[in-house]
Structures are given as C-alpha cells and as structure tokens.
Enzyme design. Sequence first.
Site, PDB file in Angstrom:
ATOM      1  N   ARG A  56       0.829  -1.152   0.034  1.00 38.92           N
ATOM      2  CA  ARG A  56      -0.241   0.189  -0.118  1.00 38.92           C
ATOM      3  C   ARG A  56       1.032   1.792   0.010  1.00 38.92           C
ATOM      4  O   ARG A  56       1.773   1.787   0.604  1.00 38.92           O
ATOM      5  CB  ARG A  56      -1.359  -0.369   1.233  1.00 38.92           C
ATOM      6  CG  ARG A  56      -2.099  -0.881   1.095  1.00 38.92           C
ATOM      7  CD  ARG A  56      -2.564  -1.263   2.701  1.00 38.92           C
ATOM      8  NE  ARG A  56      -2.088  -0.963   3.899  1.00 38.92           N
ATOM      9  CZ  ARG A  56      -2.504  -1.122   4.523  1.00 38.92           C
ATOM     10  NH1 ARG A  56      -3.682  -1.427   5.175  1.00 38.92           N
ATOM     11  NH2 ARG A  56      -1.595  -2.040   6.106  1.00 38.92           N
ATOM     12  N   ASP A  91       1.122   5.262   0.474  1.00 36.79           N
ATOM     13  CA  ASP A  91       0.516   6.705   0.870  1.00 36.79           C
ATOM     14  C   ASP A  91      -0.378   7.756   0.169  1.00 36.79           C
ATOM     15  O   ASP A  91       0.022   7.612  -1.302  1.00 36.79           O
ATOM     16  CB  ASP A  91       1.149   7.432   2.178  1.00 36.79           C
ATOM     17  CG  ASP A  91       1.283   7.033   3.583  1.00 36.79           C
ATOM     18  OD1 ASP A  91       0.660   5.591   3.878  1.00 36.79           O
ATOM     19  OD2 ASP A  91       2.546   6.624   3.962  1.00 36.79           O
ATOM     20  N   ARG A 118      10.319   7.250   3.865  1.00 41.15           N
ATOM     21  CA  ARG A 118      10.144   9.113   4.249  1.00 41.15           C
ATOM     22  C   ARG A 118      11.131   9.710   5.433  1.00 41.15           C
ATOM     23  O   ARG A 118      11.403  10.228   4.929  1.00 41.15           O
ATOM     24  CB  ARG A 118       8.677   9.429   4.324  1.00 41.15           C
ATOM     25  CG  ARG A 118       8.161   8.958   2.854  1.00 41.15           C
ATOM     26  CD  ARG A 118       6.677   9.548   3.111  1.00 41.15           C
ATOM     27  NE  ARG A 118       5.953  10.279   2.788  1.00 41.15           N
ATOM     28  CZ  ARG A 118       5.263  10.621   3.453  1.00 41.15           C
ATOM     29  NH1 ARG A 118       4.019   9.837   3.683  1.00 41.15           N
ATOM     30  NH2 ARG A 118       4.541  12.100   4.986  1.00 41.15           N
TER      31      ARG A 118
END
Length: 315
Positions: free
Chosen positions: A97, A99, A248
């Site tokens: 998945r 974001d 990130r």
Amino acid sequence: MNQAGSAGKDVRAGFPFSCEGCSLASLMAGLEPQSGSTALNHKGKHKLKRIALGIQYEGSPWQGWQTQTHGQTVQDTLELALARFSQRPTPTVCAGRTDSGVHAIEQVVHFDTPVEREMFSWVRGLNAFLPSSISVRWAVALPVAGEDAFHARFSALARTYHYLIYNHAVRSPLWSGRAGWVFRPLDRSAMQAAAQQLIGTHDFSAFRAAQCQAKSPVRSMHSIDIRSQGDLIMVSLRANAFLHHMVRNIVGALIQVGNGNETPAWMAAVLAGRDRDQAAPTFSPDGLYLAKIDYDARWCLPQADTHTPLFWNPC
C-alpha cells in the site's frame, strides 16, 4: 479525468453506464452477469482465475492506494474500472500500500475472476476506464489455489522504492509533486556513508510511524544506493518489506546528514536507540516512488527494469 469518467452515457463495449456521481456501490447495484462471459467447470460452476496486473500511477491526485469511503484512492478507481469492464464486483490485493501522493512505477495487484478475457484485453479494457494518472501496464494469468498459488503480497520477496530529491536553491514547478525539494546543498558521500549503517536485519522502530500496524518492527534492508544527476539525487532502497512511513523517515534522516546537521555515525545511534522522537521529521511524499516488487522467476512476470526510472538518464 478521461472520457470514461465524464458525465452522460458511456456505451463503450456495450456498457450503458451513467457516470455522473458514480461509485462502485451504485454501479454494482445495476450490474448483471453477461452470458458467455465466464468459463464453467464440469459441475457447471464458474471457474475462478487469478490475474496479476502491473500498475503504474501518478499519486498526486489520489489519497493513497487503500480503499476509502470517499472513493478518491487508486484501489477504488481500479476496482471501479474492473467492475465496469467485467460487469461484476472484483476486489483487488496489492503488493504494498502507498500513502497519499506517493507514486508507483510498478505496483503489482491480483484479483480472482470467472470472466474470460485475453490478457491484452484486460490491459486495454481496463485502461479505457481509468483516468490518465493510472495505467495497467501488463496482465498475466497465474495459479489461484494450492501450493503454487500466486499472491501479490505474500509471494513478494522484496520491495524497492526510489526517492527523488530536487536539490537546488530555488524550487522548480516542473518537479512539484514529483520530487522532494531541499534548498541546502547535500553531501551525497556523507548520505551514502550514513545509509550503510542501515544495511542488514534490524529493529527499525526509530523510522516507524506511530500509526504503523505491522506486528514487528524488524526488517531486512538489502541495499540503499544514492545517485546524483545534475540537481537531482535519487535514493533507492530495497528491503524484504517496509514499515509505515519507513522510507520517508529514512530519507529525512539522510537529509539531516547530507546538509551537515548530523554525522553519518548519528544514523547508527538513531537506529540503535529505537526511538522515533530522536530521528528526523518525516519527509514529504512528493518524491516517493514504489519502483519494483521482486518475485520468484517461476512466475515469469513481464516486469520492467525499474533500477533506472523513466525520468533518469543513466549517462
């Protein structure tokens, strides 16, 4: 949005759908299976097939991959296209998945269906109902049951992400939404030295989002390569799997080293401390690309070489 999402009647492939304000739920209520569109086994029941898709998308318009009630996600949009093309509800499973705002050079998805279509028809048919920011690149039929069953998530051996940084004193509108911007000069050698502290199997709690639902923070980082070209710096990370916001958060820490605020040794201390509060802030999603999912060669997936992305000149 493409013509498939415009208001009015859409008669492509003989599907008389009205698309104004359409949703997957409302669409499903009006669908009836078409005769001759499915295969029957010897008992007269529909025989399911598992189809794997290679998906590419530009993430800026979407609220991530996973389905949401508002429907503004890649999964919702893909499943709506599947419903319109196959005339039946078709849930999907992805390899990883992403974001909100995160892109995919090659996401891998599977779904089960009794509908008979040639593989090229799945590609062309679905793309006819997808907006320009999402595209099906390939389709392959794979085993659906037994020990040889393919699963987009659980059959994956590793995942690769690229993070693209635009390192220039002045922001560029051409890279807005497609690269993270850092205006201070970055020392790529220092960043690479810091990245080496993360190679191996570790507890990555220091780089894990508070809302992460993974059962364990332990991951195996196979490689982190940092390359530069002009004003662009690309951080490529390959691991068995990633925690929520892990890429990130690592990129944010690498930037702290690259701009001289921290030393490469600081990265090792942060990793060992397992404390998210001691690490750098989460960097923006703009430059993050899901690049590749590694699978066993026996699946013979027609995956592209994404080690060097489309926007990167190896020369």
